[in-house]
Write a protein that holds these residues in place. Structure first.
Motif, short mmCIF file in Angstrom:
data_model
loop_
_atom_site.label_atom_id
_atom_site.label_comp_id
_atom_site.label_asym_id
_atom_site.label_seq_id
_atom_site.Cartn_x
_atom_site.Cartn_y
_atom_site.Cartn_z
N ASN A 64 0.86 -1.17 0.00
CA ASN A 64 0.00 0.00 0.00
C ASN A 64 0.90 1.22 0.00
N GLY A 65 0.40 2.32 -0.58
CA GLY A 65 1.26 3.49 -0.64
C GLY A 65 0.51 4.80 -0.60
N MET A 66 1.26 5.86 -0.30
CA MET A 66 0.70 7.21 -0.32
C MET A 66 1.81 8.19 -0.68
N TRP A 67 1.39 9.31 -1.24
CA TRP A 67 2.32 10.38 -1.60
C TRP A 67 2.29 11.40 -0.47
N ALA A 68 3.46 11.66 0.11
CA ALA A 68 3.55 12.62 1.22
C ALA A 68 3.96 13.98 0.67
N HIS A 69 3.02 14.91 0.62
CA HIS A 69 3.35 16.26 0.16
C HIS A 69 4.21 16.96 1.20
N SER A 70 3.97 16.69 2.45
CA SER A 70 4.84 17.14 3.55
C SER A 70 4.57 16.22 4.73
N MET A 71 5.55 16.13 5.63
CA MET A 71 5.38 15.22 6.76
C MET A 71 6.26 15.67 7.92
N THR A 72 5.70 15.63 9.14
CA THR A 72 6.49 15.94 10.32
C THR A 72 7.34 14.72 10.67
N VAL A 79 1.80 28.95 9.58
CA VAL A 79 0.97 27.90 10.16
C VAL A 79 1.11 26.62 9.36
N ILE A 80 1.20 26.76 8.05
CA ILE A 80 1.31 25.59 7.20
C ILE A 80 2.75 25.13 7.10
N GLN A 81 3.68 26.09 6.95
CA GLN A 81 5.06 25.72 6.74
C GLN A 81 5.94 26.94 6.88
N SER A 82 7.23 26.70 6.99
CA SER A 82 8.16 27.81 7.12
C SER A 82 8.50 28.39 5.76
N GLN A 83 8.38 27.61 4.71
CA GLN A 83 8.67 28.08 3.36
C GLN A 83 7.38 28.17 2.57
N ASP A 84 7.49 28.67 1.35
CA ASP A 84 6.32 28.79 0.48
C ASP A 84 5.69 27.42 0.29
N ILE A 85 4.39 27.32 0.51
CA ILE A 85 3.72 26.02 0.46
C ILE A 85 3.77 25.40 -0.92
N GLU A 86 3.88 26.20 -1.95
CA GLU A 86 3.93 25.63 -3.29
C GLU A 86 5.25 24.89 -3.51
N GLU A 87 6.30 25.31 -2.82
CA GLU A 87 7.57 24.58 -2.92
C GLU A 87 7.44 23.21 -2.28
N LYS A 88 6.67 23.16 -1.19
CA LYS A 88 6.50 21.88 -0.50
C LYS A 88 5.63 20.92 -1.28
N LEU A 89 4.55 21.44 -1.83
CA LEU A 89 3.57 20.55 -2.44
C LEU A 89 3.78 20.38 -3.93
N GLY A 90 4.41 21.34 -4.58
CA GLY A 90 4.56 21.26 -6.03
C GLY A 90 5.86 20.62 -6.44
N SER A 91 6.10 19.42 -5.93
CA SER A 91 7.39 18.77 -6.16
C SER A 91 7.39 17.88 -7.39
N GLY A 92 6.28 17.83 -8.13
CA GLY A 92 6.28 17.06 -9.36
C GLY A 92 5.87 15.62 -9.16
N GLU A 93 6.13 14.82 -10.19
CA GLU A 93 5.69 13.44 -10.21
C GLU A 93 6.62 12.57 -9.37
N PRO A 94 6.17 11.35 -9.03
CA PRO A 94 7.04 10.43 -8.28
C PRO A 94 8.26 10.01 -9.08
N SER A 95 9.16 9.34 -8.38
CA SER A 95 10.46 8.99 -8.94
C SER A 95 10.35 7.95 -10.06
N HIS A 96 11.40 7.91 -10.90
CA HIS A 96 11.51 6.89 -11.95
C HIS A 96 12.15 5.63 -11.36
N PRO A 97 12.10 4.52 -12.09
CA PRO A 97 12.62 3.27 -11.53
C PRO A 97 14.10 3.33 -11.23
N VAL A 98 14.49 2.68 -10.14
CA VAL A 98 15.89 2.50 -9.78
C VAL A 98 16.10 1.03 -9.51
#
Length: 522
Positions: free
Chosen positions: A35-43, A170-189
Motif C-alpha cells: 500500500n502506498g501514499m504520496w507525502a506532500h509534507s510530513m512531520t 501555520v502551514i510551513q516555514s517556506q512557500d507552500i507551493e515549494e513543498k507541495l509542487g514537487s512534481g511526479e514520483p520517482s523513476h525506476p531505480v
C-alpha cells in the motif's frame, strides 16, 4: 528550518487498494504487494510513528508491504547502538580503513573474506514500477490556496486575526507551493547486484582453539614454577589458571569501543585525510547546494557501475526525486539534537573529494538509513559496512544530547532473500511484529522465519495492535478548502467505495497519525 511551535501538519494522498508488481528481490513478476501514499509534507514525529508501523519512504512516496501476501515479507529492523559491540568482521573493516588512511595500504587479500557488502538500500525496483503507474492529478496551486484559506478561517473562528505572514507559517516555514509542487514520483531505480557471501570461520579446523589451550597450560605451568608449594590462589575446580590481573583490569585489557576503532589517532604524516560532513537536504543550504554537482556525479558513477543502470535512468531529475526530495519538515526543537531533525546527506570526503554519501533521516527516536552510494574505485574499503558502523556511532553521539534518540533503523530485513540477511549481523537488533507492532529481539524471530516467510513475532496470542484505529470518525480530512473530521466528511459522500478506502488508510497508519495527518481527498 521550522520552529517547534509553528509546525505544519503532514499532508498525504493515499492510493486506494493494493497493487501487484515485480519484486526487486526474488524477481517474481507480480508477487510484490504494498500500500502506498504520496507525502506532500510530513512531520518527523508522524514519520517516526509510521516506520514503527512498518512504513518506509522512497523519496516522497511512502509505502507499506502487505506482509501476509507479498512474496518477500519485509520486516522493519532496528539496531540498538547503545549496546552494540562490533564483531570481528566489523573490526576488520575499521582497521582496514585506518591502515589505508595512515599508510595508504590497500588490502591485497581476497575480498570475499570481508563482510557482505550491500548498501543500506531498501528501495525495491517494483515500488518504482508502481509509482510510475500512479497519476497524481492534484492541482497543487489550488491545494496551496485551499490550505491557506482553511487555516485563516480556523483562526477567524477562534477570534484571532492572523498576523502579517503568519498564515504561511501555520502551514510551513517556506512557500507552500515549494513543498507541495514537487512534481511526479520517482523513476525506476534498480536493486543492487547480489553480493558475494563472506567466508565464515571454518569450524571444522581446531588450531585456534588448540593454541588457546596451549597458552592456558603454559600460564598454569609458569605459575606452578613460581609457587612450588602449589598454593595457587584463584584456581577453579576445572583446573583453569588463576586471574593474572587484579579485579580492576587495566584499560588496555578492555575491548576497544566502536568509537576507539573509528577515531583512532593517525600519524601527522598520514597518507590520507577522511572527513565526514552532515549536510541538510535542502537547496537553500549553501553546503548542500555547492556540493550538489559532485554528489550527483558520484551517484551516476555508482548507479552505472554497481547497478548497471543506463545513463537515461540515473539523470539529475531521478537523483533529485529519489535522494534529494524528502517530505520531512526540518525541525529544531530546543531538546533535540544540535543538527535538528529531518533528512540529511552524510558526505564522506577523502582528500578533498566525495567518495561516499549516506542518505539518512534523523527522527525523534532514531537515525534511519535510507540509501548509500559510493565511488566504486574505493570498493576495497567496504564502504557499505564502514558507513553503517559510522552511522551507528553517530546515533550514539546524538543520544548524548537527546536521550530518547537511541536506535538505528536499517530499513527492511528480508529473511527469504540471502543478500538482505546481512542486516542481522548488526547486533543487538530487533524486528517489528507485523501484527501487533511491538519490537522482538531478532534471535527470537529467526527460528520462526526458518519455517515460514511470514511470521507473527509476538508470542502472546491475546495481544493486539495497541495503536490501531479505534475511532475513524476522528481522522482528519482535507477536502474542498476545509479541514474536517471524517465523521463530517463521510456525510457528504455518496461513493460506497470511499469509506472502504479511508478505513483502510486509517487501519494502516493507526489512530495517532490519522488524527494528526491531513488526508487529502479530491
Amino acid at each position: 528550518m521550522a520552529s517547534w511551535a509553528a509546525l505544519s501538519p503532514s499532508i498525504v494522498e493515499y492510493f486506494e487498494g493494493e497493487d501487484s508488481y515485480r519484486c526487486g528481490y526474488c524477481k517474481n513478476e507480480s508477487g510484490s504487494r504494498s500500500n502506498g501514499m504520496w507525502a506532500h509534507s510530513m512531520t518527523v514525529q508522524d514519520y517516526q510513528d509510521l516506520i514503527d508501523r512498518g512504513w518506509r519512504r522512497s523519496g516522497k512516496y511512502v509505502y507499506k508491504p502487505v506482509m501476509n501476501q507479498t512474496c518477500c515479507p519485509q520486516y522493519t529492523i532496528r539496531c540498538r547502538p547503545l549496546q552494540f559491540q562490533p564483531s570481528k568482521s566489523h573490526k576488520k573493516v575499521l582497521k582496514k580503513m585506518l591502515k589505508f588512511l595512515a599508510k595508504g595500504e590497500i588490502s591485497k587479500g581476497n575480498y570475499e573474506d570481508d563482510p557482505m557488502e550491500p548498501t543500506m538500500e531498501d528501495t525495491v525496483a517494483g515500488d518504482f514500477g508502481l509509482i510510475n503507474k500512479l497519476d497524481i492529478q492534484c492541482d497543487l496551486k489550488t491545494l496551496s490556496g485551499d490550505l491557506t484559506e482553511s487555516f485563516d478561517s480556523e483562526e477567524k473562528k477562534k477570534g484571532k486575526s492572523p498576523k502579517k505572514g503568519e498564515s504561511n507559517e501555520v502551514i510551513q516555514s517556506q512557500d507552500i507551493e515549494e513543498k507541495l509542487g514537487s512534481g511526479e514520483p520517482s523513476h525506476p531505480v534498480k536493486m543492487p547486484m547480489a553480493p558475494k557471501p563472506g567466508k565464515g570461520a571454518d569450524l571444522s579446523k581446531p588450531p585456534c582453539r588448540k593454541a588457546k589451550e596451549i597458552r592456558k597450560e603454559r600460564k598454569r605451568l609458569k605459575l606452578m614454577q613460581q609457587n612450588p608449594a602449589g598454593e595457587l590462589e584463584g584456581f577453579q575446580a576445572q583446573g583453569e589458571p588463576p586471574s593474572l590481573f587484579p579485579p580492576k583490569a587495566s584499560k588496555s585489557n578492555q575491548p576497544k569501543s566502536l568509537e576507539d576503532l573509528i577515531f583512532e589517532s593517525l600519524p601527522e604524516n598520514a597518507s590520507h585525510k577522511l572527513e565526514v560532513r552532515l549536510v541538510p537536504v535542502s537547496f537553500e543550504d549553501p553546503e548542500f547546494k555547492s556540493s550538489f554537482s559532485r554528489s550527483f556525479s558520484l551517484y551516476v558513477k555508482y548507479q552505472m557501475a554497481i547497478h548497471q543502470d543506463p545513463p537515461d535512468e540515473c539523470g539529475k531529475t531521478e537523483f533529485t526525486r529519489f535522494l534529494c526530495s524528502s517530505p520531512l519538515e526540518a525541525e529544531n526543537p530546543p531538546n533535540g539534537p544540535d543538527c535538528g531533525y529531518g533528512s540529511f546527506h552524510q558526505q564522506y570526503w577523502l582528500d578533498g573529494r566525495i567518495i561516499a554519501v549516506g542518505v539518512i533521516d534523523i527522527l525523534p527516536y532514531c537515525v534511519s538509513s535510507v540509501y548509500l552510494y559510493y565511488d566504486p574505485d574505493y570498493s576495497f574499503l567496504s564502504l557499505g559496512v564502514y558507513s553503517a558502523l559510522r552511522e551507528i556511532a553517530f546515533t550514539r553521539q546524538l543520544h548524548q544530547k537527546t536521550s530518547q534518540l537511541s536506535y538505528y533503523y536499517m530499513g527492511f530485513y528480508i529473511h527469504s532473500c540471502p543478500k538482505m540477511k546481512y542486516k542481522g549481523q548488526y547486533r543487538p537488533s530487533d524486528l517489528l511484529c507485523p501484527e501487533t507492532y511491538v519490537w522482538v529481539p531478532i534471535e527470537q524471530c529467526l527460528p520462526s522465519l526458518e519455517n515460514s516467510k511470514y511470521c507473527r513475532f509476538n508470542q502472546d496470542p491475546e495481544a493486539a495492535d495497541e495503536g490501531r484505529s479505534k475511532d475513524p470518525d476522528r481522522l482528519q480530512v482535507f477536502h474542498k478548502k476545509a479541514i474536517m473530521p471524517y465523521g463530517v466528511y463521510k456525510k457528504q459522500q455518496k461513493d460506497p467505495g470511499e469509506e472502504a478506502t479511508v478505513l483502510q488508510y486509517a487501519r494502516l497508519v493507526g489512530q495517532a497519525c490519522s488524527e494528526r495527518m491531513l488526508l487529502f481527498r479530491n
